[in-house]
Motif scaffolding. Sequence first.
Motif, PDB file in Angstrom:
ATOM      1  N   GLY A 188      -1.255  12.009  -1.095  1.00 22.43           N
ATOM      2  CA  GLY A 188      -1.818  11.122  -0.200  1.00 22.43           C
ATOM      3  C   GLY A 188      -2.839  10.291  -0.781  1.00 22.43           C
ATOM      4  O   GLY A 188      -3.467   9.456   0.020  1.00 22.43           O
ATOM      5  N   ASP A 189      -2.822  10.058  -1.985  1.00 16.77           N
ATOM      6  CA  ASP A 189      -3.510   9.243  -2.670  1.00 16.77           C
ATOM      7  C   ASP A 189      -3.097   7.937  -2.415  1.00 16.77           C
ATOM      8  O   ASP A 189      -1.962   7.661  -2.381  1.00 16.77           O
ATOM      9  CB  ASP A 189      -3.969   9.510  -4.252  1.00 16.77           C
ATOM     10  N   ILE A 190      -4.009   6.874  -2.094  1.00 20.20           N
ATOM     11  CA  ILE A 190      -3.688   5.522  -1.897  1.00 20.20           C
ATOM     12  C   ILE A 190      -3.596   4.691  -3.259  1.00 20.20           C
ATOM     13  O   ILE A 190      -4.552   4.793  -3.816  1.00 20.20           O
ATOM     14  CB  ILE A 190      -4.557   4.891  -0.784  1.00 20.20           C
TER      15      ILE A 190
ATOM     16  N   TYR B 240       7.139  13.028   2.453  1.00 18.77           N
ATOM     17  CA  TYR B 240       6.685  11.694   1.773  1.00 18.77           C
ATOM     18  C   TYR B 240       5.403  11.384   2.712  1.00 18.77           C
ATOM     19  O   TYR B 240       5.821  11.031   3.687  1.00 18.77           O
ATOM     20  CB  TYR B 240       7.516  10.698   1.655  1.00 18.77           C
ATOM     21  N   ILE B 241       4.223  11.333   2.232  1.00 16.96           N
ATOM     22  CA  ILE B 241       3.215  10.771   3.009  1.00 16.96           C
ATOM     23  C   ILE B 241       3.299   9.450   3.357  1.00 16.96           C
ATOM     24  O   ILE B 241       2.891   8.945   4.428  1.00 16.96           O
ATOM     25  CB  ILE B 241       1.895  10.855   1.979  1.00 16.96           C
ATOM     26  N   ASP B 242       3.902   8.574   2.509  1.00 14.23           N
ATOM     27  CA  ASP B 242       4.331   7.055   2.967  1.00 14.23           C
ATOM     28  C   ASP B 242       5.003   7.130   4.208  1.00 14.23           C
ATOM     29  O   ASP B 242       4.754   6.177   4.913  1.00 14.23           O
ATOM     30  CB  ASP B 242       5.205   6.460   1.768  1.00 14.23           C
ATOM     31  N   ASP B 243       5.679   8.171   4.511  1.00 11.44           N
ATOM     32  CA  ASP B 243       6.391   8.283   6.016  1.00 11.44           C
ATOM     33  C   ASP B 243       5.556   8.311   7.126  1.00 11.44           C
ATOM     34  O   ASP B 243       6.174   8.334   8.126  1.00 11.44           O
ATOM     35  CB  ASP B 243       7.516   9.270   5.913  1.00 11.44           C
TER      36      ASP B 243
ATOM     37  N   ILE C   3       0.874  -1.080  -0.074  1.00 10.22           N
ATOM     38  CA  ILE C   3       0.075   0.016   0.163  1.00 10.22           C
ATOM     39  C   ILE C   3       0.926   1.193   0.083  1.00 10.22           C
ATOM     40  O   ILE C   3       1.844   1.245   0.804  1.00 10.22           O
ATOM     41  CB  ILE C   3      -1.131  -0.092   1.042  1.00 10.22           C
ATOM     42  N   TYR C   4       0.751   1.978  -0.931  1.00  9.49           N
ATOM     43  CA  TYR C   4       1.711   3.299  -1.130  1.00  9.49           C
ATOM     44  C   TYR C   4       0.701   4.500  -1.257  1.00  9.49           C
ATOM     45  O   TYR C   4      -0.326   4.548  -1.475  1.00  9.49           O
ATOM     46  CB  TYR C   4       2.353   2.922  -2.304  1.00  9.49           C
TER      47      TYR C   4
END
Length: 148
Positions: free
Chosen positions: A21-23, A86-89, A15-16
């Motif tokens: 912020g879109d998944i 980075y939103i992923d962080d 999941i990224y």
Amino acid sequence: MATPICKECRFCTGIYYNGLGDISIYCTLHGNMGLSGALDPIRYVILQCDDIELPDYDTQCWDEHGCFKSDFLPKLRNEVRLGSLYIDDYRNSFGIDPKYLCDFFEAYEIWLEEDFLEDSDDALKEWYEYNQEPITIDNLIKKPINEH
């Protein structure tokens, strides 16, 4: 941290979160095959798929009103990379939307700078309890996929 599972093939997926912020969900076995017979990396992004289920998230952090307990803030803080672009962080074991957490911790950093304070568990709890709207269950990831 647990990853989503493809209900069709039962293999782990990724999941990224992009910069907005879109998944997106990635499943290397459930995706389409490219012309060469290998997986086409562009095609195995699953944007709309009912075969993805979210992992089980830690739910002990919520009080009876659906608010995040301040005792869990240090654990949450240790799971994110403060100051990252980075939103992923901002992925976390509580299932709180990383895009929301990015904004949440940015406000915390601004508060630290304005009051000339160092980042600490006590400072985070103080800010959360006296200066910030609580994190609620409304801030949880609702869907693991984009809608287009």
